[in-house]
Design a protein around this motif. Sequence first.
Motif, short mmCIF file in Angstrom:
data_model
loop_
_atom_site.label_atom_id
_atom_site.label_comp_id
_atom_site.label_asym_id
_atom_site.label_seq_id
_atom_site.Cartn_x
_atom_site.Cartn_y
_atom_site.Cartn_z
N THR A 189 3.11 6.01 -5.74
CA THR A 189 1.69 5.89 -5.40
C THR A 189 1.55 4.92 -4.22
O THR A 189 2.53 4.57 -3.58
CB THR A 189 0.91 5.38 -6.62
OG1 THR A 189 1.60 4.23 -7.10
CG2 THR A 189 0.85 6.44 -7.71
N GLY A 190 0.31 4.49 -3.96
CA GLY A 190 0.06 3.64 -2.81
C GLY A 190 -0.37 4.51 -1.63
O GLY A 190 -0.36 5.75 -1.72
N SER A 191 -0.72 3.86 -0.53
CA SER A 191 -1.22 4.63 0.61
C SER A 191 -0.09 5.26 1.42
O SER A 191 -0.29 6.31 2.05
CB SER A 191 -2.06 3.72 1.51
OG SER A 191 -1.28 2.60 1.87
N THR A 192 1.10 4.68 1.37
CA THR A 192 2.19 5.17 2.22
C THR A 192 2.59 6.63 1.97
O THR A 192 2.84 7.36 2.93
CB THR A 192 3.43 4.26 2.07
OG1 THR A 192 3.00 2.91 2.18
CG2 THR A 192 4.46 4.54 3.14
N TYR A 232 -2.67 5.37 -12.06
CA TYR A 232 -1.80 6.13 -11.16
C TYR A 232 -1.76 7.61 -11.55
O TYR A 232 -1.50 8.47 -10.71
CB TYR A 232 -0.41 5.51 -11.14
CG TYR A 232 -0.33 4.27 -10.25
CD1 TYR A 232 -1.31 4.01 -9.30
CD2 TYR A 232 0.74 3.39 -10.34
CE1 TYR A 232 -1.24 2.90 -8.47
CE2 TYR A 232 0.82 2.28 -9.52
CZ TYR A 232 -0.16 2.04 -8.58
OH TYR A 232 -0.08 0.94 -7.76
N GLY A 272 6.63 -2.86 -1.31
CA GLY A 272 5.57 -3.87 -1.30
C GLY A 272 5.83 -4.91 -0.21
O GLY A 272 6.96 -5.03 0.30
N THR A 298 1.18 -8.95 -4.86
CA THR A 298 0.87 -7.57 -5.20
C THR A 298 -0.58 -7.43 -5.62
O THR A 298 -1.27 -6.47 -5.25
CB THR A 298 1.81 -7.09 -6.33
OG1 THR A 298 3.15 -7.20 -5.84
CG2 THR A 298 1.53 -5.67 -6.75
N ASN A 358 -3.23 -5.00 -3.79
CA ASN A 358 -3.78 -3.81 -4.47
C ASN A 358 -5.21 -4.01 -4.97
O ASN A 358 -5.85 -3.03 -5.37
CB ASN A 358 -2.89 -3.41 -5.65
CG ASN A 358 -1.56 -2.83 -5.17
OD1 ASN A 358 -1.23 -2.94 -3.99
ND2 ASN A 358 -0.80 -2.23 -6.05
N TYR A 409 -8.34 -1.83 -4.08
CA TYR A 409 -8.66 -0.53 -4.69
C TYR A 409 -9.52 -0.68 -5.94
O TYR A 409 -10.00 0.30 -6.49
CB TYR A 409 -7.37 0.22 -5.07
CG TYR A 409 -6.49 0.48 -3.87
CD1 TYR A 409 -6.89 1.38 -2.88
CD2 TYR A 409 -5.28 -0.18 -3.72
CE1 TYR A 409 -6.09 1.62 -1.77
CE2 TYR A 409 -4.47 0.06 -2.61
CZ TYR A 409 -4.89 0.96 -1.65
OH TYR A 409 -4.10 1.19 -0.55
N LYS A 418 4.52 -4.59 6.62
CA LYS A 418 5.78 -4.32 5.90
C LYS A 418 7.01 -4.80 6.66
O LYS A 418 8.13 -4.69 6.16
CB LYS A 418 5.90 -2.82 5.62
CG LYS A 418 4.76 -2.23 4.81
CD LYS A 418 4.76 -2.75 3.38
CE LYS A 418 3.55 -2.31 2.58
NZ LYS A 418 3.50 -0.90 2.31
#
Length: 242
Positions: free
Chosen positions: A36-39, A80, A134, A161, A165, A168, A201
Amino acid sequence: MNILILRNEAEIGQVLGDLFCALAREKKNAVLGLATGSTPLPSYRRMISRYKAGDVSFKDVITFNLDEYCGLPADHKNSYRTFMRQELFEQIDILHKNTHFLDGNTNDERAESERFRRLIENAGGIDLQLLGIGRNGHIGFNEPSDAFTQEAYRTALTESTIAANSVYFDDCPMPRYAMTMGVGSILRAKRIVLVATGEAKAEAVKAMLEGEVTPGCPASALQNHPNTTVYLDPAAAALLSV
Ligand code: GLP
Protein backbone atom coordinates in the motif's frame (compact mmCIF):
# COMPACT_ATOMS: atom_id res chain seq x y z
CA MET A 1 20.64 -5.97 -6.09
CA ASN A 2 19.90 -4.40 -9.43
CA ILE A 3 19.23 -0.67 -9.45
CA LEU A 4 17.29 1.06 -12.21
CA ILE A 5 16.84 4.82 -12.33
CA LEU A 6 13.93 5.71 -14.58
CA ARG A 7 12.67 9.13 -15.65
CA ASN A 8 9.74 9.50 -13.29
CA GLU A 9 7.11 7.64 -11.28
CA ALA A 10 4.84 7.29 -14.31
CA GLU A 11 7.53 5.41 -16.20
CA ILE A 12 8.24 3.19 -13.19
CA GLY A 13 4.52 2.45 -12.88
CA GLN A 14 4.36 1.45 -16.52
CA VAL A 15 7.35 -0.89 -16.30
CA LEU A 16 6.23 -2.50 -13.06
CA GLY A 17 2.56 -2.71 -13.99
CA ASP A 18 3.65 -4.52 -17.16
CA LEU A 19 5.86 -6.85 -15.13
CA PHE A 20 2.91 -7.89 -12.93
CA CYS A 21 0.69 -8.31 -16.00
CA ALA A 22 3.32 -10.46 -17.72
CA LEU A 23 3.49 -12.74 -14.70
CA ALA A 24 -0.32 -13.01 -14.54
CA ARG A 25 -0.35 -13.99 -18.22
CA GLU A 26 2.54 -16.45 -18.03
CA LYS A 27 1.83 -18.30 -14.82
CA LYS A 28 -1.49 -19.76 -13.80
CA ASN A 29 -2.09 -18.98 -10.13
CA ALA A 30 0.74 -16.46 -10.01
CA VAL A 31 1.26 -15.29 -6.42
CA LEU A 32 1.70 -11.54 -6.04
CA GLY A 33 2.87 -9.78 -2.90
CA LEU A 34 1.29 -6.33 -2.81
CA ALA A 35 1.95 -3.10 -0.95
CA THR A 36 0.00 0.00 0.00
CA GLY A 37 1.02 3.65 0.20
CA SER A 38 1.17 6.16 -2.62
CA THR A 39 4.22 4.68 -4.36
CA PRO A 40 2.54 1.59 -5.89
CA LEU A 41 -0.41 3.54 -7.31
CA PRO A 42 1.04 4.15 -10.80
CA SER A 43 1.78 0.41 -11.07
CA TYR A 44 -1.78 -0.44 -10.03
CA ARG A 45 -3.18 2.06 -12.53
CA ARG A 46 -1.16 0.41 -15.29
CA MET A 47 -2.47 -3.03 -14.32
CA ILE A 48 -6.03 -1.67 -14.40
CA SER A 49 -5.59 -0.09 -17.81
CA ARG A 50 -4.04 -3.26 -19.26
CA TYR A 51 -6.97 -5.24 -17.82
CA LYS A 52 -9.52 -2.81 -19.26
CA ALA A 53 -7.81 -3.03 -22.64
CA GLY A 54 -8.39 -6.79 -22.54
CA ASP A 55 -4.66 -7.60 -22.41
CA VAL A 56 -4.65 -9.53 -19.16
CA SER A 57 -6.86 -11.32 -16.67
CA PHE A 58 -6.22 -11.61 -12.94
CA LYS A 59 -8.88 -14.29 -12.37
CA ASP A 60 -6.35 -16.93 -11.37
CA VAL A 61 -3.99 -14.63 -9.52
CA ILE A 62 -3.48 -14.92 -5.76
CA THR A 63 -2.39 -11.94 -3.68
CA PHE A 64 -0.98 -11.33 -0.23
CA ASN A 65 -0.72 -7.87 1.25
CA LEU A 66 2.20 -6.93 3.44
CA ASP A 67 0.46 -5.33 6.36
CA GLU A 68 -2.69 -3.98 8.00
CA TYR A 69 -3.40 -1.48 10.76
CA CYS A 70 -4.56 -2.72 14.14
CA GLY A 71 -7.74 -1.32 15.63
CA LEU A 72 -9.59 -0.41 12.44
CA PRO A 73 -12.65 -2.33 11.24
CA ALA A 74 -11.77 -4.20 8.02
CA ASP A 75 -14.13 -1.97 6.03
CA HIS A 76 -12.84 1.29 7.56
CA LYS A 77 -11.98 3.81 4.88
CA ASN A 78 -8.33 3.87 6.02
CA SER A 79 -7.82 0.11 6.29
CA TYR A 80 -5.40 -1.38 3.80
CA ARG A 81 -8.13 -3.80 2.69
CA THR A 82 -10.23 -0.81 1.65
CA PHE A 83 -7.22 0.80 -0.03
CA MET A 84 -6.55 -2.30 -2.11
CA ARG A 85 -10.21 -2.74 -2.97
CA GLN A 86 -10.53 0.82 -4.20
CA GLU A 87 -7.17 1.22 -5.89
CA LEU A 88 -6.95 -2.17 -7.60
CA PHE A 89 -9.18 -5.13 -6.79
CA GLU A 90 -12.57 -3.60 -7.67
CA GLN A 91 -11.21 -2.47 -11.02
CA ILE A 92 -9.86 -5.80 -12.22
CA ASP A 93 -11.30 -9.33 -12.36
CA ILE A 94 -9.41 -10.74 -9.36
CA LEU A 95 -11.52 -13.04 -7.16
CA HIS A 96 -12.10 -11.75 -3.64
CA LYS A 97 -11.33 -15.19 -2.20
CA ASN A 98 -7.85 -15.03 -3.73
CA THR A 99 -6.86 -11.81 -1.95
CA HIS A 100 -5.30 -12.22 1.47
CA PHE A 101 -4.62 -9.83 4.34
CA LEU A 102 -3.30 -10.08 7.84
CA ASP A 103 -6.03 -9.52 10.42
CA GLY A 104 -5.05 -6.37 12.29
CA ASN A 105 -7.69 -7.10 14.93
CA THR A 106 -6.60 -10.57 15.88
CA ASN A 107 -6.45 -11.52 19.56
CA ASP A 108 -3.90 -14.19 18.79
CA GLU A 109 -0.91 -12.69 17.03
CA ARG A 110 0.97 -16.00 16.81
CA ALA A 111 -1.93 -17.94 15.32
CA GLU A 112 -2.56 -15.17 12.81
CA SER A 113 1.09 -15.11 11.84
CA GLU A 114 1.10 -18.87 11.38
CA ARG A 115 -2.15 -18.77 9.37
CA PHE A 116 -0.61 -16.25 6.96
CA ARG A 117 2.67 -18.17 6.69
CA ARG A 118 0.84 -21.38 5.80
CA LEU A 119 -1.43 -19.67 3.28
CA ILE A 120 1.60 -18.31 1.45
CA GLU A 121 3.39 -21.63 1.64
CA ASN A 122 0.34 -23.53 0.36
CA ALA A 123 0.06 -21.11 -2.55
CA GLY A 124 3.63 -22.02 -3.51
CA GLY A 125 5.34 -18.92 -2.13
CA ILE A 126 5.28 -15.36 -3.44
CA ASP A 127 6.47 -15.13 -7.04
CA LEU A 128 6.81 -11.36 -7.18
CA GLN A 129 6.75 -9.02 -4.19
CA LEU A 130 6.19 -5.29 -4.60
CA LEU A 131 7.66 -3.05 -1.90
CA GLY A 132 7.78 0.64 -1.13
CA ILE A 133 10.09 2.06 1.52
CA GLY A 134 9.40 4.28 4.50
CA ARG A 135 11.42 7.45 5.11
CA ASN A 136 13.13 5.62 7.97
CA GLY A 137 13.97 2.60 5.83
CA HIS A 138 10.99 0.48 6.84
CA ILE A 139 9.53 -2.17 4.55
CA GLY A 140 5.99 -3.35 5.19
CA PHE A 141 5.71 -1.98 8.71
CA ASN A 142 9.06 -3.34 9.87
CA GLU A 143 10.41 -0.33 11.69
CA PRO A 144 14.12 0.18 12.50
CA SER A 145 15.02 -2.02 15.47
CA ASP A 146 17.77 -4.13 17.06
CA ALA A 147 17.09 -7.39 15.23
CA PHE A 148 15.65 -8.43 11.90
CA THR A 149 12.12 -9.75 12.27
CA GLN A 150 11.08 -13.08 10.82
CA GLU A 151 7.41 -14.07 10.56
CA ALA A 152 4.39 -11.75 10.66
CA TYR A 153 3.87 -9.97 13.97
CA ARG A 154 2.22 -6.99 15.67
CA THR A 155 4.45 -3.92 15.71
CA ALA A 156 4.40 -0.46 17.26
CA LEU A 157 4.71 2.25 14.62
CA THR A 158 7.43 4.87 15.02
CA GLU A 159 6.83 8.61 15.21
CA SER A 160 8.35 9.01 11.73
CA THR A 161 5.81 6.59 10.23
CA ILE A 162 2.94 8.09 12.18
CA ALA A 163 3.91 11.56 10.96
CA ALA A 164 4.16 10.35 7.34
CA ASN A 165 0.88 8.42 7.30
CA SER A 166 -1.25 10.69 9.52
CA VAL A 167 -2.10 12.81 6.50
CA TYR A 168 -4.44 10.02 5.36
CA PHE A 169 -6.38 10.08 8.65
CA ASP A 170 -8.48 13.21 8.45
CA ASP A 171 -11.34 12.26 10.78
CA CYS A 172 -9.86 9.75 13.23
CA PRO A 173 -6.52 9.26 14.94
CA MET A 174 -4.02 7.07 13.15
CA PRO A 175 -3.50 3.61 14.70
CA ARG A 176 -0.27 3.18 16.68
CA TYR A 177 0.09 -0.53 15.88
CA ALA A 178 -0.03 -2.73 12.80
CA MET A 179 0.31 -6.37 11.81
CA THR A 180 3.06 -6.81 9.24
CA MET A 181 4.90 -9.55 7.44
CA GLY A 182 8.36 -9.85 8.98
CA VAL A 183 11.56 -9.18 7.06
CA GLY A 184 12.30 -12.92 6.97
CA SER A 185 8.95 -13.70 5.37
CA ILE A 186 9.35 -10.88 2.83
CA LEU A 187 12.78 -12.21 1.85
CA ARG A 188 11.27 -15.61 1.00
CA ALA A 189 9.66 -14.05 -2.11
CA LYS A 190 11.26 -15.46 -5.25
CA ARG A 191 11.60 -12.04 -6.80
CA ILE A 192 11.28 -8.57 -5.24
CA VAL A 193 10.81 -5.15 -6.79
CA LEU A 194 11.16 -2.13 -4.53
CA VAL A 195 10.09 1.33 -5.67
CA ALA A 196 11.15 4.65 -4.19
CA THR A 197 10.25 8.01 -5.65
CA GLY A 198 10.76 11.58 -4.46
CA GLU A 199 13.46 13.29 -2.44
CA ALA A 200 11.88 12.36 0.91
CA LYS A 201 13.09 8.78 0.23
CA ALA A 202 16.66 9.67 -0.82
CA GLU A 203 18.29 9.08 2.59
CA ALA A 204 16.50 5.78 3.14
CA VAL A 205 17.50 4.67 -0.37
CA LYS A 206 21.14 5.49 0.29
CA ALA A 207 21.11 3.59 3.59
CA MET A 208 19.37 0.61 1.97
CA LEU A 209 21.79 0.37 -0.96
CA GLU A 210 25.08 1.74 0.32
CA GLY A 211 24.89 1.28 4.07
CA GLU A 212 25.64 -1.85 6.05
CA VAL A 213 23.02 -4.57 6.38
CA THR A 214 21.44 -3.68 9.68
CA PRO A 215 18.00 -3.93 11.33
CA GLY A 216 18.45 -0.19 11.93
CA CYS A 217 17.51 0.06 8.23
CA PRO A 218 15.17 -2.89 7.60
CA ALA A 219 15.29 -2.42 3.82
CA SER A 220 19.05 -3.09 3.87
CA ALA A 221 18.19 -6.79 4.34
CA LEU A 222 17.35 -6.81 0.63
CA GLN A 223 21.10 -6.67 -0.08
CA ASN A 224 21.06 -10.38 0.82
CA HIS A 225 18.16 -11.30 -1.47
CA PRO A 226 19.19 -13.07 -4.69
CA ASN A 227 16.64 -11.43 -7.02
CA THR A 228 15.76 -7.87 -6.06
CA THR A 229 15.52 -4.86 -8.35
CA VAL A 230 15.18 -1.35 -6.98
CA TYR A 231 13.37 1.18 -9.18
CA LEU A 232 14.14 4.83 -8.45
CA ASP A 233 13.31 8.20 -9.89
CA PRO A 234 16.17 10.74 -10.04
CA ALA A 235 15.08 12.47 -6.81
CA ALA A 236 15.13 9.25 -4.77
CA ALA A 237 18.52 8.34 -6.29
CA ALA A 238 20.05 11.78 -5.68
CA LEU A 239 22.26 10.83 -2.70
CA LEU A 240 23.73 7.65 -4.22
CA SER A 241 27.47 7.83 -4.74
CA VAL A 242 27.55 5.84 -8.00
C1 GLP B 1 3.56 2.58 4.62
C2 GLP B 1 3.44 1.09 4.23
C3 GLP B 1 4.64 0.66 3.44
C4 GLP B 1 4.97 1.72 2.40
C5 GLP B 1 5.47 2.95 3.09
C6 GLP B 1 5.72 4.11 2.16
O1 GLP B 1 3.67 2.81 5.94
N1 GLP B 1 3.25 0.21 5.33
O2 GLP B 1 4.36 -0.60 2.82
O3 GLP B 1 5.98 1.25 1.54
O4 GLP B 1 4.64 3.33 4.16
O5 GLP B 1 4.53 4.73 1.78
P1 GLP B 1 4.42 5.74 0.57
O6 GLP B 1 4.55 4.93 -0.65
O7 GLP B 1 3.08 6.38 0.70
O8 GLP B 1 5.55 6.70 0.72
